[in-house]
Design a protein around this motif. Structure first.
Motif, PDB file in Angstrom:
ATOM      1  N   HIS A 160       0.830  -1.204   0.000  1.00 25.48           N
ATOM      2  CA  HIS A 160       0.000   0.000   0.000  1.00 25.48           C
ATOM      3  C   HIS A 160       0.866   1.256   0.000  1.00 25.48           C
ATOM      4  O   HIS A 160       0.637   2.192  -0.777  1.00 25.48           O
ATOM      5  N   GLU A 161       1.878   1.277   0.841  1.00 34.27           N
ATOM      6  CA  GLU A 161       2.755   2.446   0.911  1.00 34.27           C
ATOM      7  C   GLU A 161       3.494   2.667  -0.411  1.00 34.27           C
ATOM      8  O   GLU A 161       3.597   3.800  -0.905  1.00 34.27           O
ATOM      9  N   LEU A 162       3.991   1.587  -1.009  1.00 29.96           N
ATOM     10  CA  LEU A 162       4.712   1.697  -2.276  1.00 29.96           C
ATOM     11  C   LEU A 162       3.776   2.103  -3.413  1.00 29.96           C
ATOM     12  O   LEU A 162       4.130   2.943  -4.256  1.00 29.96           O
ATOM     13  N   THR A 163       2.600   1.508  -3.440  1.00 30.56           N
ATOM     14  CA  THR A 163       1.633   1.834  -4.487  1.00 30.56           C
ATOM     15  C   THR A 163       1.229   3.289  -4.427  1.00 30.56           C
ATOM     16  O   THR A 163       1.119   3.971  -5.454  1.00 30.56           O
ATOM     17  N   ASP A 164       1.027   3.795  -3.221  1.00 34.11           N
ATOM     18  CA  ASP A 164       0.575   5.176  -3.077  1.00 34.11           C
ATOM     19  C   ASP A 164       1.626   6.173  -3.563  1.00 34.11           C
ATOM     20  O   ASP A 164       1.289   7.279  -3.969  1.00 34.11           O
ATOM     21  N   GLN A 165       2.895   5.772  -3.538  1.00 39.94           N
ATOM     22  CA  GLN A 165       3.946   6.652  -4.048  1.00 39.94           C
ATOM     23  C   GLN A 165       3.827   6.879  -5.553  1.00 39.94           C
ATOM     24  O   GLN A 165       4.238   7.916  -6.070  1.00 39.94           O
ATOM     25  N   LEU A 166       3.266   5.889  -6.256  1.00 37.56           N
ATOM     26  CA  LEU A 166       3.158   5.979  -7.713  1.00 37.56           C
ATOM     27  C   LEU A 166       1.764   6.360  -8.198  1.00 37.56           C
ATOM     28  O   LEU A 166       1.596   6.757  -9.352  1.00 37.56           O
ATOM     29  N   ALA A 167       0.778   6.231  -7.327  1.00 39.10           N
ATOM     30  CA  ALA A 167      -0.612   6.306  -7.766  1.00 39.10           C
ATOM     31  C   ALA A 167      -0.980   7.651  -8.367  1.00 39.10           C
ATOM     32  O   ALA A 167      -1.855   7.723  -9.240  1.00 39.10           O
ATOM     33  N   GLY A 168      -0.343   8.729  -7.928  1.00 38.70           N
ATOM     34  CA  GLY A 168      -0.680  10.040  -8.453  1.00 38.70           C
ATOM     35  C   GLY A 168       0.049  10.417  -9.726  1.00 38.70           C
ATOM     36  O   GLY A 168      -0.161  11.511 -10.267  1.00 38.70           O
ATOM     37  N   MET A 169       0.899   9.519 -10.234  1.00 33.50           N
ATOM     38  CA  MET A 169       1.712   9.830 -11.414  1.00 33.50           C
ATOM     39  C   MET A 169       0.987   9.586 -12.734  1.00 33.50           C
ATOM     40  O   MET A 169       1.428  10.055 -13.782  1.00 33.50           O
ATOM     41  N   GLY A 170      -0.072   8.797 -12.710  1.00 28.72           N
ATOM     42  CA  GLY A 170      -0.767   8.458 -13.948  1.00 28.72           C
ATOM     43  C   GLY A 170      -1.699   7.284 -13.714  1.00 28.72           C
ATOM     44  O   GLY A 170      -2.071   6.978 -12.576  1.00 28.72           O
ATOM     45  N   ILE A 171      -2.067   6.605 -14.775  1.00 26.12           N
ATOM     46  CA  ILE A 171      -2.962   5.449 -14.668  1.00 26.12           C
ATOM     47  C   ILE A 171      -2.149   4.242 -14.206  1.00 26.12           C
ATOM     48  O   ILE A 171      -1.143   3.885 -14.812  1.00 26.12           O
TER      49      ILE A 171
ATOM     50  N   CYS B  75      -6.831  -0.522  -8.065  1.00 23.99           N
ATOM     51  CA  CYS B  75      -7.716   0.195  -8.971  1.00 23.99           C
ATOM     52  C   CYS B  75      -7.318   1.661  -8.976  1.00 23.99           C
ATOM     53  O   CYS B  75      -7.521   2.375  -7.984  1.00 23.99           O
ATOM     54  N   SER B  76      -6.740   2.077 -10.079  1.00 25.86           N
ATOM     55  CA  SER B  76      -6.378   3.475 -10.278  1.00 25.86           C
ATOM     56  C   SER B  76      -7.507   4.226 -10.975  1.00 25.86           C
ATOM     57  O   SER B  76      -7.861   5.336 -10.583  1.00 25.86           O
ATOM     58  N   THR B  77      -8.060   3.599 -12.013  1.00 29.31           N
ATOM     59  CA  THR B  77      -9.174   4.202 -12.750  1.00 29.31           C
ATOM     60  C   THR B  77     -10.355   3.254 -12.892  1.00 29.31           C
ATOM     61  O   THR B  77     -11.499   3.673 -12.775  1.00 29.31           O
ATOM     62  N   GLU B  78     -10.055   1.947 -13.141  1.00 29.83           N
ATOM     63  CA  GLU B  78     -11.177   1.037 -13.408  1.00 29.83           C
ATOM     64  C   GLU B  78     -10.758  -0.410 -13.174  1.00 29.83           C
ATOM     65  O   GLU B  78      -9.835  -0.925 -13.807  1.00 29.83           O
ATOM     66  N   LEU B  79     -11.420  -1.071 -12.249  1.00 27.33           N
ATOM     67  CA  LEU B  79     -11.371  -2.517 -12.035  1.00 27.33           C
ATOM     68  C   LEU B  79     -12.703  -2.931 -11.434  1.00 27.33           C
ATOM     69  O   LEU B  79     -13.332  -2.165 -10.699  1.00 27.33           O
ATOM     70  N   ASN B  80     -13.122  -4.145 -11.729  1.00 27.12           N
ATOM     71  CA  ASN B  80     -14.359  -4.707 -11.189  1.00 27.12           C
ATOM     72  C   ASN B  80     -14.074  -6.102 -10.655  1.00 27.12           C
ATOM     73  O   ASN B  80     -13.145  -6.766 -11.109  1.00 27.12           O
TER      74      ASN B  80
END
Length: 275
Positions: A160-171, A186-191
Motif C-alpha cells: 500500500h505504501e509503495l503503491t501510493d507513491q506511484l498512484a498520483g503519477m498516472g494510470i 484500482c487506479s481508474t477502473e477494475l471490477n
C-alpha cells in the motif's frame, strides 16, 4: 489501454470460461491487439503463456481456452501498447523470484515519468514502464524486509505504501500475486465478482456462452474474479473505487486500503463522459 483479468480461489479452479470472453477482447470485440499473456500458479511453480499476437487470433490462446488448468491464482493481460515495442519481452504478465517464491505482475496504465534507480537484482528485460514498476516494487520489498518474507498483513501494508507513491503519477491499475494472495490496485477502473454457493448460470458479454456453475462446483467453492470490465452480463459485479488497493485470499476480498486516485481518466471513463 490494456485490460486485466485475475482469479483467486479457495480450491484449484480453471479459468476457461472467463478466459473465453477475455480472449475475444484481444482484437475482436475490443482494441487490445498488441499481445496477451496468462500465468497460472501451480504449487510452487508458474505456468506462463505469452504471445505478442492478438489473443483473438492466437493459437496459443485457443490452447489455453480449451485447457482446464487448475490454479488458486491466475493473472492474465491483453495489451494495447503505450510504452515499448510490440514484442515478446514486453508482453505481460512478468515473472520474477523473491524470497524463494515466484511473483507475477500485470499492469494497465501509463507512468511515463517513472524512471527508478534499479540496483541489479531486479532489472527489466523489455522497455515498458510496467516491467520497471514491477522490478522497483520487488526491489523495494527486498530492501525493506531483507531475506525474511513478512506476514500477509504486513506485506499488504508495505505494498500500500509503495503503491501510493506511484498512484498520483498516472494510470496505475495492476494485478500482483505471490501465489498465496492476489493484490489488485484500482487506479481508474477494475471490477470484481465473488462466485460462491448457491451457484447460478453465467453468460459472457463477448461471446454467446453460458455455464451453470452449480453443475461444476461444490458448495464450499469460492472464486474471486477481477477484470477491468465485467466479463458477464447477468452477475453482480462490483466496481472498485478508483484509488483503492485490494487483497484477495481464498476467494474473498480480505483487505482494502485507499490510495491516491489517478489524475488521468481511463479510456472507458473518457468514452462515458463524451457519449
Amino acid at each position: 489501454m490494456c485490460e486485466l483479468l485475475g482469479m483467486n480461489c479457495n480450491v484449484p479452479t480453471d479459468i476457461c470460461f472467463s478466459f473465453t470472453g477475455f480472449q475475444k477482447r484481444g482484437g475482436e470485440t475490443s482494441i487490445h491487439a498488441d499481445g496477451w499473456g496468462i500465468a497460472f500458479f501451480e504449487g510452487k511453480g508458474v505456468r506462463l503463456f505469452l504471445d505478442p499476437k492478438p489473443s483473438a487470433q492466437s493459437p496459443i490462446a485457443e490452447l489455453v481456452r480449451n485447457y482446464p488448468i487448475q490454479s488458486l491464482n491466475v493473472i492474465a493481460h491483453i495489451r494495447k501498447a503505450t510504452q515499448g515495442l510490440v514484442s515478446l519481452e514486453n508482453t505481460h504478465p512478468f515473472v520474477r523470484e523473491l524470497w524463494g517464491q515466484y511473483w507475477v505482475f500485470a499492469h494497465n496504465g501509463n507512468l511515463p515519468q517513472f524512471q527508478p534507480e534499479l540496483y541489479g537484482a531486479f532489472l527489466p528485460v523489455g522497455n515498458t514502464d510496467s516491467e520497471r514498476i514491477f522490478c522497483w516494487l520487488l526491489q523495494s520489498l527486498r530492501i525493506r524486509f531483507n531475506d525474511t518474507p513478512p506476514a500477509r498483513d504486513v506485506l499488504f501494508a508495505a505494498l500500500h505504501e509503495l503503491t501510493d507513491q506511484l498512484a498520483g503519477m498516472g494510470i496505475f491499475n495492476y494485478l500482483l500475486s505471490n501465489g498465496e494472495c492476489l493484490f489488485a490496485h484500482c487506479s481508474t477502473e477494475l471490477n470484481y465478482l465473488i462466485r460462491h454457493s448457491p451457484f447460478n448460470v453465467a453468460h459472457l458479454k463477448d461471446e454467446d456462452m453460458t455455464v451453470d456453475f452449480s453443475h461444476v462446483t461444490t458448495p464450499n467453492d469460492r472464486v474471486a474474479i477481477i477484470a477491468t470490465v465485467p466479463l458477464t452480463d447477468n452477475e453482480p459485479w462490483q466496481a472498485m473505487v478508483p484509488g483503492t488497493l485490494w487483497m484477495f485470499h481464498e476467494g474473498e476480498a480480505v483487505a482494502q486500503l485507499a490510495t491516491t486516485p489517478s489524475p488521468i481518466k481511463s479510456l472507458a471513463e473518457d468514452l462515458r463522459t463524451t457519449n
